[in-house]
Design a protein around this motif. Structure first.
Motif, short mmCIF file in Angstrom:
data_model
loop_
_atom_site.label_atom_id
_atom_site.label_comp_id
_atom_site.label_asym_id
_atom_site.label_seq_id
_atom_site.Cartn_x
_atom_site.Cartn_y
_atom_site.Cartn_z
N PRO A 148 0.81 -1.23 0.00
CA PRO A 148 0.00 0.00 0.00
C PRO A 148 0.84 1.27 0.00
N GLU A 149 2.16 1.13 0.24
CA GLU A 149 3.04 2.30 0.19
C GLU A 149 2.97 3.02 -1.16
N VAL A 150 2.60 2.29 -2.23
CA VAL A 150 2.53 2.96 -3.53
C VAL A 150 1.47 4.08 -3.52
N THR A 151 0.42 3.90 -2.71
CA THR A 151 -0.60 4.95 -2.67
C THR A 151 -0.08 6.17 -1.90
N GLU A 152 0.78 5.90 -0.91
CA GLU A 152 1.41 7.02 -0.19
C GLU A 152 2.31 7.80 -1.15
N LEU A 153 3.10 7.07 -1.91
CA LEU A 153 3.99 7.74 -2.86
C LEU A 153 3.18 8.48 -3.93
N ALA A 154 2.08 7.87 -4.37
CA ALA A 154 1.23 8.53 -5.36
C ALA A 154 0.71 9.87 -4.79
N TRP A 155 0.47 9.89 -3.49
CA TRP A 155 0.01 11.15 -2.89
C TRP A 155 1.09 12.24 -2.97
N TYR A 156 2.31 11.85 -2.64
CA TYR A 156 3.39 12.85 -2.76
C TYR A 156 3.47 13.34 -4.21
N PHE A 157 3.35 12.41 -5.13
CA PHE A 157 3.40 12.80 -6.55
C PHE A 157 2.20 13.68 -6.93
N ASN A 158 1.03 13.33 -6.42
CA ASN A 158 -0.18 14.13 -6.73
C ASN A 158 0.03 15.60 -6.38
N CYS A 159 0.74 15.81 -5.28
CA CYS A 159 0.92 17.19 -4.83
C CYS A 159 1.93 17.96 -5.69
N LEU A 160 2.59 17.25 -6.59
CA LEU A 160 3.50 17.91 -7.53
C LEU A 160 2.92 17.94 -8.95
N THR A 161 1.73 17.35 -9.08
CA THR A 161 1.16 17.16 -10.43
C THR A 161 0.01 18.13 -10.65
#
Ligand code: TRP
Length: 336
Positions: A98-111
């Motif tokens: 599930p860590e991939v969803t955490e990382l996706a969140w960090y990415f979302n905030c740059l996207t």
């Protein structure tokens, strides 16, 4: 002995890391096998390979609990049956990391939104007036997270997925620019379609055209599909052109060169009816899939073994992911 081990360790290190995800989206067909799965299986020796079942991605379009669980098991069985070797490939389920969803969140905030609005899949869905949920809109970012969290070097995908790899590269760069060097840029490995596998109506074999021959169907289902292959109306005695025949195109996938040459002659000389050609093809298909079917049955009768394979894969993937997440969280600043 020691030398051998040293060599193996060194060689192991030299292998590039390959990562790919597969969506659990129901029954696979002969086109999937020859167009993608086979090449995928062929790559497993050359790379340090990880393959995961992209169940988080699947729920962007499938929200039926029973169907999703069944599809996950089915795709695991299909790939194992087709020759994916759990000794060589780290096989796991995306939702076990599930860590991939955490990382996706960090990415979302740059996207930005306009950036994601340029994604082909999103544009297609919009053009068809489909309602797009936020998960589907964000699909490329979750996929970027899958790839970057594992430091993958290469990602084998079909040509239609190339843009997704560009999104992963862009996102890695954005993160690196914002937070410092963290991710390497993955390369796409575009799988050539060795064979564009024609469906029973001659168009490319595809679920959406309903022209497939199922890979793990029953004998009856496969027979029904084969007998429905569209041909012209030549009589058995007529001379026929193998290169415009949908049945012959499928024979090419299964027959050895010599046998294919013989069949070609029978086509051009006349005397071979389409019905006979179809019956031959049916036998070729059934012979070809017999060992795969047996393997699939063996795993299907021991689902706990399949669960263990996936759990072991997740455990292995976690070793890499946990290390990487430490660095990522440090760089984002949430570690205090
Ligand atoms: N989008 C891929 C497909 O539909 C599945 C996928 C999800 C994937 N995450 C991935 C593929 C990461 C490669 C790498 O087939």
């Amino acid at each position: 002995m020691c030398k051998t081990i040293c060599f193996l360790v060194l060689y192991g290190d030299m292998k590039k890391k390959l990562l790919s995800g597969i969506q659990p989206s129901g029954t696979i067909h002969i086109g999937n096998y020859f167009g993608a799965i086979k090449q995928f299986v062929d790559l497993q020796d050359e790379y340090d390979s990880s393959v995961f079942i992209a169940d988080f991605h699947a729920i962007t379009t499938l929200q039926d609990k029973e169907e999703l669980s069944k599809n996950i098991i089915d795709i695991a069985l299909d790939y194992l049956a087709c020759g994916l070797d759990p000794e060589k490939v780290c096989l796991f389920k995306q939702s076990d990391i599930p860590e991939v969803t955490e990382l996706a969140w960090y990415f979302n905030c740059l996207t930005t939104m306009p950036y994601l609005e340029r994604a082909n899949a999103y544009k297609d869905a919009k053009a068809k007036n489909k309602e797009v949920n936020v998960g589907l809109f964000d699909y490329p970012i979750l996929m970027a997270a899958d790839i970057l969290i594992q430091d993958a070097d290469v990602v084998p995908v079909g040509a239609d997925q190339k843009q997704h790899i560009e999104y992963a590269r862009d996102t890695a760069q954005k993160f690196n620019n914002t937070y410092g060097e963290t991710f390497k840029l993955p390369e796409p490995l575009i799988l050539k379609e060795v064979a564009i596998v024609p469906g029973i109506d001659g168009r490319k074999m595809s679920k959406s055209y309903k022209n497939t021959i199922p890979l793990f169907g029953t004998d009856e289902e496969i027979k029904k599909a084969v007998m429905k292959i569209v041909t012209d109306s030549k009589e058995p005695s007529d001379k026929k052109d193998p290169d415009t025949c949908n049945i012959f195109a499928l024979h090419k996938l299964f027959l050895k060169e010599d046998d294919l040459k013989n069949l070609r002659n029978r086509y051009t000389q006349g005397g071979l009816g389409y019905k006979e050609s179809k019956e031959m093809l049916l036998k070729e298909i059934l012979d070809f899939i017999r060992p795969m079917r047996e393997k699939r049955e063996m795993y299907a009768n021991d689902l706990n073994k399949v669960r263990t394979i996936l759990a072991d894969g997740a455990k292995k993937a976690k070793l890499v992911v946990n290390e990487k997440m430490k660095i990522i969280r440090d760089n984002v600043g949430v570690n205090i």
